[in-house]
Enzyme design. Structure first.
Site, PDB file in Angstrom:
ATOM      1  N   GLN A 113      -8.674 -21.359   3.410  1.00  0.00           N
ATOM      2  CA  GLN A 113      -9.419 -20.869   2.943  1.00  0.00           C
ATOM      3  C   GLN A 113      -9.646 -19.936   1.763  1.00  0.00           C
ATOM      4  O   GLN A 113      -9.318 -20.204   0.547  1.00  0.00           O
ATOM      5  CB  GLN A 113     -10.066 -19.452   3.424  1.00  0.00           C
ATOM      6  CG  GLN A 113     -11.286 -19.533   3.184  1.00  0.00           C
ATOM      7  CD  GLN A 113     -12.022 -18.049   3.780  1.00  0.00           C
ATOM      8  OE1 GLN A 113     -11.661 -18.033   5.688  1.00  0.00           O
ATOM      9  NE2 GLN A 113     -12.698 -17.079   3.577  1.00  0.00           N
ATOM     10  N   GLU A 173     -11.594 -19.708  -2.022  1.00  0.00           N
ATOM     11  CA  GLU A 173     -12.671 -18.586  -1.986  1.00  0.00           C
ATOM     12  C   GLU A 173     -12.274 -17.087  -3.895  1.00  0.00           C
ATOM     13  O   GLU A 173     -12.552 -16.409  -3.956  1.00  0.00           O
ATOM     14  CB  GLU A 173     -12.502 -17.638  -1.180  1.00  0.00           C
ATOM     15  CG  GLU A 173     -11.659 -17.030  -0.358  1.00  0.00           C
ATOM     16  CD  GLU A 173     -11.400 -16.626   0.613  1.00  0.00           C
ATOM     17  OE1 GLU A 173     -12.799 -15.732   0.919  1.00  0.00           O
ATOM     18  OE2 GLU A 173     -10.255 -16.017   1.504  1.00  0.00           O
ATOM     19  N   ASP A 225     -16.958 -14.665  -1.443  1.00  0.00           N
ATOM     20  CA  ASP A 225     -15.530 -13.925  -2.822  1.00  0.00           C
ATOM     21  C   ASP A 225     -15.767 -15.269  -3.063  1.00  0.00           C
ATOM     22  O   ASP A 225     -14.692 -14.718  -3.964  1.00  0.00           O
ATOM     23  CB  ASP A 225     -13.868 -14.292  -1.694  1.00  0.00           C
ATOM     24  CG  ASP A 225     -13.937 -13.081  -0.839  1.00  0.00           C
ATOM     25  OD1 ASP A 225     -14.647 -11.536  -0.977  1.00  0.00           O
ATOM     26  OD2 ASP A 225     -13.089 -12.919   0.178  1.00  0.00           O
ATOM     27  N   HIS A 238     -11.648  -9.202   8.717  1.00  0.00           N
ATOM     28  CA  HIS A 238     -12.948  -8.274   8.875  1.00  0.00           C
ATOM     29  C   HIS A 238     -12.975  -7.721   9.831  1.00  0.00           C
ATOM     30  O   HIS A 238     -14.091  -6.703   9.895  1.00  0.00           O
ATOM     31  CB  HIS A 238     -13.854  -8.874   7.921  1.00  0.00           C
ATOM     32  CG  HIS A 238     -13.840  -9.414   6.766  1.00  0.00           C
ATOM     33  ND1 HIS A 238     -13.054  -8.577   5.647  1.00  0.00           N
ATOM     34  CD2 HIS A 238     -13.461 -10.825   6.766  1.00  0.00           C
ATOM     35  CE1 HIS A 238     -12.690  -9.360   4.757  1.00  0.00           C
ATOM     36  NE2 HIS A 238     -13.659 -10.832   4.960  1.00  0.00           N
TER      37      HIS A 238
END
Length: 244
Positions: free
Chosen positions: A143, A145, A171, A42
């Site tokens: 991760q 999500e 998310d 990001h």
């Protein structure tokens, strides 16, 4: 099943780094953080900038992870060649994806290409055998999500080479059609993932907005906390200054 732990206290506290400045890494390391995570998913980090950030982390002895922007072999190899301490891999939704990512971090029985010239290999000083030994076993934290990731979490955490799971509640909330990371469905799924990860003897991680949430998530089984970011820490400090 192998159990992978990191050489730091049971409760590990770090933060995301979203600003491309090696001085930030030096400050965080000097402040005693257990680790930091470059957020290449990001924030604008290219290979040259990650290179400098890794050097800064080594200068203060702080483990530096990177949240990679994708699962591509070249992305993974680049990060590992630079000497990153571990990978935080976003959007792992299936056991097949987890196995593929791990394979891309391994020389023996995997897909990682070898060169003796990068930092991880001592710029050619280690020789092939020692360089391969140094490069194997890099922690891979997947991760979770999405609904699919939650459903597959038990299989994902059991993959040899997956060091742990990290719940991305923002998310995850969106995958439930929600815009609240503390919604009951999101929190219930978070508890389930953290609990099964802890029972597997692996790293149970979660992103937090504030240090005050640590006790709550420790009770759920979390041990690896990414609290805010360099940007949020700066903003809170500036607001406190103005409030004073």
């Amino acid at each position: 099943m192998s159990t992978v732990t990191l050489d730091s206290p049971a409760c590990q506290i770090g933060t995301f780094v979203k600003t491309g400045s090696p001085q930030i890494i030096e400050i965080l390391g000097g402040a005693g953080l257990h680790f930091a995570v470059i957020d290449a998913e990001h924030a604008p980090f290219d290979r040259a900038l990650v290179d400098i950030m890794v050097m800064a982390a080594r200068s203060v002895g702080m483990p530096l992870f990177i949240r990679i922007p994708d699962h591509q072999p070249a992305t993974i190899q680049s990060a590992l060649d630079l000497g990153i301490s571990g990978l935080l891999v976003p959007h792992v939704d299936s056991v097949e994806q987890a196995r593929a990512v791990v394979a891309r971090t391994r020389f023996i029985g995997g897909e990682r290409g070898f060169s003796s010239s990068p930092r991880f290999a001592g710029y050619g000083a280690l020789g092939m055998r020692k360089a391969v030994e140094a490069g194997e076993g890099i922690p891979v934290i997947c991760q979770i999500e999405s609904r699919a990731g939650c459903d597959a979490a038990r299989e994902i955490v059991a993959v040899d080479g997956v060091a742990g799971l990290f719940v991305g509640r923002a998310d995850l909330a969106l995958s439930f059609g929600l815009t609240d990371a503390r919604a009951p469905d999101v929190m219930s799924a978070t508890v389930d993932v953290l609990d099964l990860t802890r029972k597997a003897g692996k790293i149970a991680g979660v992103a937090l907005g504030d240090i005050k949430e640590i006790d709550e998530f420790t009770a759920m089984g979390a041990t690896w906390f990414v609290v805010g970011s360099d940007q949020s820490l700066l903003r809170k400090g500036a607001l406190a200054l103005m409030g004073a």
